[in-house]
Design a protein around this motif. Structure first.
Motif, PDB file in Angstrom:
ATOM      1  N   ALA A   1      -1.422   0.893  -2.289  1.00  0.00           N
ATOM      2  CA  ALA A   1      -1.427   2.279  -1.815  1.00  0.00           C
ATOM      3  C   ALA A   1      -2.846   2.673  -1.419  1.00  0.00           C
ATOM      4  N   ALA A   2      -3.827   2.214  -2.205  1.00  0.00           N
ATOM      5  CA  ALA A   2      -5.220   2.532  -1.896  1.00  0.00           C
ATOM      6  C   ALA A   2      -5.615   1.942  -0.552  1.00  0.00           C
ATOM      7  N   ALA A   3      -5.176   0.704  -0.303  1.00  0.00           N
ATOM      8  CA  ALA A   3      -5.511   0.064   0.972  1.00  0.00           C
ATOM      9  C   ALA A   3      -4.922   0.865   2.128  1.00  0.00           C
ATOM     10  N   VAL A   4      -3.683   1.345   1.957  1.00  0.00           N
ATOM     11  CA  VAL A   4      -3.048   2.112   3.032  1.00  0.00           C
ATOM     12  C   VAL A   4      -3.725   3.469   3.192  1.00  0.00           C
ATOM     13  N   VAL A   5      -4.070   4.081   2.056  1.00  0.00           N
ATOM     14  CA  VAL A   5      -4.720   5.390   2.106  1.00  0.00           C
ATOM     15  C   VAL A   5      -6.041   5.292   2.855  1.00  0.00           C
ATOM     16  N   GLY A   6      -6.792   4.223   2.604  1.00  0.00           N
ATOM     17  CA  GLY A   6      -8.073   4.078   3.277  1.00  0.00           C
ATOM     18  C   GLY A   6      -7.941   3.630   4.720  1.00  0.00           C
ATOM     19  N   GLY A   7      -6.772   3.112   5.071  1.00  0.00           N
ATOM     20  CA  GLY A   7      -6.588   2.564   6.416  1.00  0.00           C
ATOM     21  C   GLY A   7      -6.427   1.067   6.278  1.00  0.00           C
ATOM     22  N   VAL A   8      -5.202   0.572   6.401  1.00  0.00           N
ATOM     23  CA  VAL A   8      -4.969  -0.836   6.066  1.00  0.00           C
ATOM     24  C   VAL A   8      -5.704  -1.732   7.052  1.00  0.00           C
ATOM     25  N   GLY A   9      -6.289  -2.806   6.537  1.00  0.00           N
ATOM     26  CA  GLY A   9      -7.083  -3.686   7.375  1.00  0.00           C
ATOM     27  C   GLY A   9      -8.535  -3.281   7.438  1.00  0.00           C
ATOM     28  N   ASN A  10      -8.844  -2.106   6.894  1.00  0.00           N
ATOM     29  CA  ASN A  10     -10.202  -1.594   6.957  1.00  0.00           C
ATOM     30  C   ASN A  10     -10.844  -1.776   5.583  1.00  0.00           C
ATOM     31  N   ILE A  11     -11.846  -2.655   5.501  1.00  0.00           N
ATOM     32  CA  ILE A  11     -12.367  -3.034   4.191  1.00  0.00           C
ATOM     33  C   ILE A  11     -13.074  -1.868   3.511  1.00  0.00           C
ATOM     34  N   ARG A  12     -13.894  -1.162   4.253  1.00  0.00           N
ATOM     35  CA  ARG A  12     -14.554  -0.002   3.627  1.00  0.00           C
ATOM     36  C   ARG A  12     -13.528   1.072   3.262  1.00  0.00           C
ATOM     37  N   GLY A  13     -12.484   1.161   4.069  1.00  0.00           N
ATOM     38  CA  GLY A  13     -11.405   2.093   3.745  1.00  0.00           C
ATOM     39  C   GLY A  13     -10.754   1.738   2.423  1.00  0.00           C
ATOM     40  N   ALA A  14     -10.556   0.439   2.194  1.00  0.00           N
ATOM     41  CA  ALA A  14      -9.935   0.005   0.939  1.00  0.00           C
ATOM     42  C   ALA A  14     -10.813   0.385  -0.242  1.00  0.00           C
ATOM     43  N   MET A  15     -12.134   0.210  -0.088  1.00  0.00           N
ATOM     44  CA  MET A  15     -13.033   0.573  -1.193  1.00  0.00           C
ATOM     45  C   MET A  15     -12.918   2.059  -1.482  1.00  0.00           C
ATOM     46  N   MET A  16     -12.913   2.852  -0.405  1.00  0.00           N
ATOM     47  CA  MET A  16     -12.849   4.290  -0.580  1.00  0.00           C
ATOM     48  C   MET A  16     -11.504   4.718  -1.166  1.00  0.00           C
ATOM     49  N   GLY A  17     -10.432   4.150  -0.600  1.00  0.00           N
ATOM     50  CA  GLY A  17      -9.099   4.493  -1.099  1.00  0.00           C
ATOM     51  C   GLY A  17      -8.957   4.151  -2.563  1.00  0.00           C
ATOM     52  N   GLY A  18      -9.478   3.006  -2.968  1.00  0.00           N
ATOM     53  CA  GLY A  18      -9.401   2.592  -4.364  1.00  0.00           C
ATOM     54  C   GLY A  18     -10.090   3.592  -5.274  1.00  0.00           C
ATOM     55  N   MET A  19     -11.295   3.948  -4.907  1.00  0.00           N
ATOM     56  CA  MET A  19     -12.048   4.935  -5.685  1.00  0.00           C
ATOM     57  C   MET A  19     -11.260   6.241  -5.796  1.00  0.00           C
ATOM     58  N   LEU A  20     -10.756   6.683  -4.648  1.00  0.00           N
ATOM     59  CA  LEU A  20     -10.026   7.953  -4.605  1.00  0.00           C
ATOM     60  C   LEU A  20      -8.828   7.918  -5.548  1.00  0.00           C
ATOM     61  N   LEU A  21      -8.009   6.842  -5.434  1.00  0.00           N
ATOM     62  CA  LEU A  21      -6.801   6.796  -6.257  1.00  0.00           C
ATOM     63  C   LEU A  21      -7.149   6.659  -7.738  1.00  0.00           C
ATOM     64  N   GLY A  22      -8.209   5.906  -8.034  1.00  0.00           N
ATOM     65  CA  GLY A  22      -8.618   5.766  -9.430  1.00  0.00           C
ATOM     66  C   GLY A  22      -8.968   7.119 -10.023  1.00  0.00           C
ATOM     67  N   ILE A  23      -9.736   7.897  -9.275  1.00  0.00           N
ATOM     68  CA  ILE A  23     -10.163   9.208  -9.778  1.00  0.00           C
ATOM     69  C   ILE A  23      -8.967  10.160  -9.872  1.00  0.00           C
TER      70      ILE A  23
ATOM     71  N   PHE B   1       0.662  12.720   6.957  1.00  0.00           N
ATOM     72  CA  PHE B   1      -0.266  13.484   7.795  1.00  0.00           C
ATOM     73  C   PHE B   1      -1.274  12.616   8.536  1.00  0.00           C
ATOM     74  N   ARG B   2      -1.545  11.434   8.013  1.00  0.00           N
ATOM     75  CA  ARG B   2      -2.489  10.570   8.701  1.00  0.00           C
ATOM     76  C   ARG B   2      -2.050   9.124   8.516  1.00  0.00           C
ATOM     77  N   PRO B   3      -1.053   8.705   9.318  1.00  0.00           N
ATOM     78  CA  PRO B   3      -0.412   7.407   9.099  1.00  0.00           C
ATOM     79  C   PRO B   3      -1.364   6.218   9.166  1.00  0.00           C
ATOM     80  N   THR B   4      -2.494   6.351   9.800  1.00  0.00           N
ATOM     81  CA  THR B   4      -3.398   5.203   9.865  1.00  0.00           C
ATOM     82  C   THR B   4      -4.447   5.246   8.766  1.00  0.00           C
ATOM     83  N   GLY B   5      -4.267   6.118   7.776  1.00  0.00           N
ATOM     84  CA  GLY B   5      -5.198   6.156   6.662  1.00  0.00           C
ATOM     85  C   GLY B   5      -6.413   7.014   6.959  1.00  0.00           C
ATOM     86  N   ILE B   6      -7.221   7.222   5.911  1.00  0.00           N
ATOM     87  CA  ILE B   6      -8.326   8.166   6.057  1.00  0.00           C
ATOM     88  C   ILE B   6      -9.374   7.655   7.045  1.00  0.00           C
TER      89      ILE B   6
END
Lengths: 307, 473
Positions: free
Chosen positions: A243-265, A293-298
């Motif tokens: 879910a974090a990977a999708v939230v950050g934008g799947v395929g986007n490595i920095r997005g995954a890092m950000m999404g992970g942090m976000l979901l953890g918090i 609202f943002r299907p391609t992730g943040i």
């Protein structure tokens, strides 16, 4: 929740987020090169934790190890779990996905194969190591290191965040600055053309799995230091990380890092707000909201071919 | 002059080419197969070992990898490999040579075969005859199924209802989603749970009182409506996106439903579950009958429901809707370009599947009279997916037979194989099926053709790519 309690939840949230980010990278890398949700990645995580359990039990530490011994044990745990994770991911690609790739199989077939691999590994571990949960042997005494505005930060939290940040920085360098990284990005953009340009697609995909597996395995060990091990331990962190990977934008490595942090918090804060038993719902709620609202992730999709 | 020397440098010399061509002995494919066989044998050794123990992490590994049995497994694997490797040239020389492969495939179409082709060409009279043959055959099968409980013991009658019939019902529904629309739904049991909890609610068994109580039969349409609604709510935002998001969203949905069932104590009674759900019953005038503890009447009821659903789905498969599903599955972009509202039809398949699952949930809850969150684990969702794949997704008969077989097998094997290992074998089965027989046990002709077309680079064979257009129509 009192305002002065915020840090009490923020710091564990960051720790959890760092772990999710490391796992999410494994999903996002594979999704980048294969357009496949690697459901078995959560089992790579579990294998990492169990391999560390085997190694540490075999070394058999005393219940009160010295500082030197602690450092050694942590290093051994990291090395073994990373290697085991990488080996599992490599084998997985070779056995479960490569034959399908050869046959140009539909994506449905890949997903089903991934689910099959996930259940196979999960229940094999359950059979081999017992279906009860167990804990890693004591590696170090979880002392507090320092405190921020009255909230104590423990060694474990520091270790997890440091290891995660190190891995993420290393990966970022690897993907953006090295030849292998160039290959990974090329395959993610357009595998066929990359092949024509002389990129060995099989090798790149296989190494991508190894990198993701290495990080996933280490995340498993770190998670095992924090919570108990069980054969189904990979499931919830796994799908939260996806879910974090999708939230950050799947395929986007920095997005995954950000999404992970976000979901953890978010997960960490949702337990005092909505109650402990609802904390796992929060990740899916965020996922569904983001998809609506943002299907391609943040940060938007980057590596994906069909983006 | 300088150019010629350069060319000579660049052109590979004979010896360099030879070096590139030669493979080392361990790179030969036959040694790759040896490694594979031995690895499979070691894995089988570990898989068939004793259950792990709580006290000693190494117990199971010691008993398998650390004992002599692994040596026997490896010897067996090497022997098998040797037989296969050395028998193959023999086979090729003596047996296969007798009938040349070319002759076999290029046999000319001669008189009788041509006649046969002419015969099978369907005229309307033929069609009618085929229809009657099918109806007759189905009637015989249904008749035999109705008689089946008479020859079985009570235990097997329970299995027949609780495992086989319920799972077949679920698989028929999931087949619409996976097999026909080409979507992966991993939260199928969530709708089953919604159906079951609806039954509990509307028959007044939950801690919350309904406005009025309903007969279990009347709950069926209500549950279908609820599941349709839930399916639409879940599918509408996700089906506009890439197809594989559906897999993860349904997975999450399943987890949410499970957690609600487990944690919303005041509403669902939490982990203790709901008791005293009323059974099916008919009380209209002279008709006065209640389904009670005996499983056999439920069997008849389930046969009835399944028959109705099968007829409805077969009609659907060959209707405009079914053709739209096929078009989406085979090439979504082309379907969309020719005016098929892809998202609408995908949503339809998803919702139809969901409501079938709801019906199964009603029957289950009313039969068991007791439901708890543990009856709706994610494992069961994956189990149904595995059953559908095994039978042959898209082929209704394959799905029914495959599901019945796989639901029966663990009960039959439970004295020899630990039931907990079931999912390990199922996982392995899924991988092996995807590699060697992706079309399933009894494939649908169309699916088989799609898979071979996808192999040649034509079409998708699933609806997992991003919808062209991407908007609801």
């Amino acid at each position: 929740m009192q305002p002065d309690e915020i840090l009490d939840y923020l710091i564990p949230g960051i720790m959890l987020g760092a772990l999710y980010a490391v796992i999410a990278i494994g999903y996002t890398l594979v999704y980048g090169v294969l357009q496949l949700i690697n459901f078995a990645h959560s089992e790579v995580f579990m294998v990492g934790a169990y391999s560390a359990l085997l190694a540490l039990t075999w070394i058999d530490p005393s219940s009160n190890p010295t500082t030197f011994m602690s450092v050694l044990l942590v290093a051994a745990g990291l090395a073994v779990s990373g290697t085991a994770g990488a080996a599992t991911a490599f084998t997985l690609e070779k056995v479960a996905y490569r034959p399908l790739r050869r046959r140009n199989a539909p994506r449905l077939a890949f997903l089903i194969s991934a689910i099959g691999a996930s259940y196979f590994l999960q229940n094999l571990a359950g059979k081999l190591f017992g279906r009860d949960s167990r804990a890693l042997p004591t590696v170090f005494e979880n002392k507090k290191v320092f405190s921020v505005f009255g909230t104590q930060v423990t060694i474990l939290q520091l270790l997890i965040v440091c290891a995660a940040v190190l891995m993420m920085v290393g990966l970022d360098y690897l993907v953006n600055r090295t030849k292998l990284g160039l290959g990974i990005r090329a395959v993610a953009q357009d595998a066929e053309t990359a092949g024509l340009m002389g990129v060995d697609i099989d090798k790149v995909i296989s190494r991508t799995f190894i990198i993701g597996g290495f990080m996933g395995g280490i995340a498993g060990f770190l998670f095992g230091l924090h919570l108990q091990l069980s054969f189904t331990m990979g499931f919830l962190p796994g799908i939260t990380a996806f879910a974090a990977a999708v939230v950050g934008g799947v395929g986007n490595i920095r997005g995954a890092m950000m999404g992970g942090m976000l979901l953890g918090i978010v997960e960490s804060f949702s337990s005092p707000i909505f109650g402990e038993s609802w904390r796992y719902v929060s990740a899916f709620a965020v996922l569904v909201l983001v998809l609506m609202f943002r299907p391609t992730g943040i940060l938007g999709e980057r590596l994906g071919r069909s983006a | 002059m300088s150019t010629t020397t350069k060319e000579r440098d660049l052109a590979p010399t004979g010896s360099a080419l030879a070096r590139l061509r030669t493979k080392r002995w361990y790179q030969q494919p036959m040694f790759g197969r040896l490694v594979g066989t031995v690895a499979a044998a070691v894995l089988l050794d570990v898989m068939s070992g004793p259950q792990g123990s709580r006290e000693d992490v190494f117990f199971s590994l010691d008993k398998t990898l650390g004992s002599l049995r692994v040596v026997w497994w490896i010897i067996g694997a090497v022997a098998l490999w040797a037989i296969l490797e050395f028998a193959k040239p023999l086979y090729n020389r003596y047996l296969a040579a007798s009938v040349g492969p070319l002759e076999r495939f290029h046999a000319p179409v001669t008189g009788p075969v041509k006649g046969l082709i002419a015969q099978t060409r369907t005229t309307s009279a033929n069609l009618r005859r085929i229809l009657w043959v099918r109806i007759g055959f189905s009637a015989v099968v249904i008749g035999l199924l109705i008689l089946l409980p008479n020859v079985l013991s009570t235990f097997w009658n329970q299995v027949l209802v609780n495992e086989v019939a319920i799972y077949v019902l679920l698989a028929i529904g999931l087949n619409v989603v996976i097999g026909w629309a080409g979507l992966l739904d991993l939260g199928f049991i969530a709708f089953f749970a919604i159906g079951a909890y609806s039954t509990a609610y509307w028959t007044g068994a939950m801690p919350v009182e309904p406005p009025f109580t309903l007969n279990a039969f009347l709950v069926i349409p209500v549950a279908v409506g609820t599941c349709l609604l839930a399916g639409l709510l879940l599918g509408a935002p996700t089906l506009r996106l890439r197809g594989d998001y559906l897999a993860i969203v349904t997975l999450g949905f399943h987890e949410i439903i499970y957690l609600i069932a487990k944690n919303a104590d005041g509403f669902t009674n939490g982990p203790r579950g709901v008791q005293g759900i009323s059974n099916f019953g008919v009380h209209i005038g002279v008709l006065d009958y209640d389904w009670e503890l005996d499983p056999v009447p439920y069997w008849y009821l389930l046969i009835g429901i399944a028959t109705i659903l099968i007829i409805a789905f077969l009609r659907l498969e060959h209707s405009r809707v079914g053709r739209a599903w096929t078009a989406i599955r085979e090439d979504e972009v082309a379907a969309s370009a020719t005016g098929v509202p892809t998202v609408k039809f995908k949503l339809m398949a998803f919702a139809i599947g969901a409501s079938t699952s709801g019906i199964a949930g009603v029957v289950y809850a009313s039969k068991a009279r007791f439901i708890s969150p543990e009856s709706f684990l994610l494992l069961f969702s994956v189990l149904v997916v595995a059953y559908v794949i095994f039978g042959g997704m898209g082929s209704l008969w394959g799905v029914i037979i495959g599901t019945a077989f796989l639901a029966w097998l663990p009960q039959y094997m439970k004295d020899w194989v630990n039931p907990n290992d079931r999912f390990m074998y199922l996982g392995a089965l899924l991988i092996v099926m995807m590699i060697y027989r992706p079309q399933g046990l009894i494939p649908s002709v169309r699916r088989k053709r799609e898979l071979s077309m996808a192999k040649a680079g034509l079409g998708d064979a699933d609806a997992m790519s991003e919808p062209a257009g991407g908007r609801m129509t």
